[in-house]
Motif scaffolding. Structure first.
Motif, PDB file in Angstrom:
ATOM      1  N   SER A 186      -1.732  10.660  -2.749  1.00  0.00           N
ATOM      2  CA  SER A 186      -2.423   9.739  -3.587  1.00  0.00           C
ATOM      3  C   SER A 186      -2.126   8.282  -2.991  1.00  0.00           C
ATOM      4  N   GLU A 187      -2.719   7.380  -3.256  1.00  0.00           N
ATOM      5  CA  GLU A 187      -2.353   6.084  -2.787  1.00  0.00           C
ATOM      6  C   GLU A 187      -2.682   5.041  -4.074  1.00  0.00           C
ATOM      7  N   GLU A 188      -1.819   3.993  -3.800  1.00  0.00           N
ATOM      8  CA  GLU A 188      -1.732   2.910  -4.967  1.00  0.00           C
ATOM      9  C   GLU A 188      -1.612   1.633  -4.171  1.00  0.00           C
ATOM     10  N   CYS A 189      -2.101   0.739  -4.631  1.00  0.00           N
ATOM     11  CA  CYS A 189      -1.917  -0.690  -4.212  1.00  0.00           C
ATOM     12  C   CYS A 189      -1.195  -1.651  -5.168  1.00  0.00           C
ATOM     13  N   TYR A 190      -0.269  -2.488  -4.816  1.00  0.00           N
ATOM     14  CA  TYR A 190       0.610  -3.178  -5.854  1.00  0.00           C
ATOM     15  C   TYR A 190       0.519  -4.714  -4.984  1.00  0.00           C
ATOM     16  N   ASP A 247       5.745   0.793 -11.514  1.00  0.00           N
ATOM     17  CA  ASP A 247       5.502  -0.586 -11.357  1.00  0.00           C
ATOM     18  C   ASP A 247       6.311  -1.532 -11.815  1.00  0.00           C
ATOM     19  N   TYR A 275       0.850  -1.133  -0.023  1.00  0.00           N
ATOM     20  CA  TYR A 275       0.003  -0.110   0.154  1.00  0.00           C
ATOM     21  C   TYR A 275       0.991   1.394   0.014  1.00  0.00           C
TER      22      TYR A 275
END
Length: 301
Positions: free
Chosen positions: A31-35, A287, A13
């Motif tokens: 902002s946020e991202e999930c990998y 990514d 996260y």
């Protein structure tokens, strides 16, 4: 078939902040991202992005484990995870602001019966398969689990790849793995020294071959990479130009690229070139790299 093993997969996260993180205060993100990943899953993803079918093995637990498995399947990778009876797969928090702060979770306990289920899956591998073991071992697994896994397939013509460090790596060399990938710092640490020149790196890579490794791939970040092949050849390559955006998964991408290159061409020089292109393409991305980004760099190396 190529198989990867991820003992402790995770959801990363990523929280991005323009301001400094203030402990004890309410902080707000930009902002946020999930990998979804883990070292073995990262390898599987890059292989799939390069058009190479593979199967991801390992352990998942709870709702996060289901999300990880679905993500893997969504990438076109065959997922054959062992589902654990308790706990949840990890969520690692990565805070990227003025400075980077990471909180890596421990992950679920892996009981003996789950371990045996994984061993049973690995025991089904056949001659010609490739088995890639990557990453550290959770506390609930025995410290010699890599050795136990390799011993299961050691009587077959299976190429084993190990991306690990220190004793975890040294202890499997007696099984003559096809490929190991320490970086230059890890290679020095294994022998209690700091390696400063190519000659020193080459000499210590050959020491690992004397202990049983067949091919030794050494990553050196911005200085490129070196391969000492099982037939005694030395291959050296630099890195392409580009802006580094992300170091997470670059080493995993190099392993995947190398195996993909060797799988396609059967040539160590081209395998090293593909590995370098894959590692660099991921480093230049937010990514893991796309197949096209890897091929573009490969064609310009």
């Amino acid at each position: 078939m190529i198989y990867t093993v991820t003992f402790n997969p995770a959801i990363d996260y990523v929280v991005r902040m323009s301001d400094e993180l203030l402990p004890g205060m309410t902080n707000r993100s930009d902002s946020e991202e999930c990998y979804f990943g883990g070292k073995g899953i990262n390898v599987s993803t890059i292989l799939q992005n390069l058009g190479i079918e593979n199967t991801a093995l390992g352990f998942v637990a709870g709702f996060t484990g289901k999300a990880i498995a679905e993500s893997v399947k969504g990438k076109g990778i065959h997922a054959d995870f062992v589902e654990l009876p308790e706990g949840i797969s990890r969520i690692n928090v990565k805070i990227k602001g003025a400075a980077e702060t990471e909180i890596n979770a421990q992950g679920p306990r892996i009981p003996e019966e789950a371990q045996q289920k994984l061993f049973s899956k690995i025991n089904e591998l056949k001659d010609g398969d490739v088995l890639i073991l990557a990453g550290s071992i959770p506390n609930s697994l025995p410290s010699d689990v890599y050795e136990k896994i390799i011993a299961l397939v050691n009587d077959r013509k299976i190429e084993v790849v190990v991306d690990a460090t220190k004793d975890l790596l040294k202890n499997v060399l007696k099984y003559h793995p096809f490929l190991i990938k320490p970086n230059n710092h890890e290679l020095g640490e294994m022998f209690g020294t700091v390696l400063k020149t190519d000659d020193e790196i080459e000499a210590h890579a050959k020491k690992l071959q004397e202990l049983g490794a067949r091919n030794v791939l050494i990553s050196m970040a911005g200085d490129g990479a070196m391969l000492i092949s099982e037939d005694g050849q030395k291959f050296r390559i630099g890195v392409p130009k580009g802006q580094v955006r992300n170091s997470v998964g670059a080493g995993d991408s190099m392993v995947a690229g190398f195996i993909a290159g060797y799988h396609k061409y059967g040539d160590y020089d081209k395998a090293l070139k593909m590995g370098t292109a894959a590692g660099s393409a991921t480093a230049f991305s937010d990514d893991l790299a796309t197949g096209q980004a890897i091929l573009d760099l490969y064609n310009n190396l």
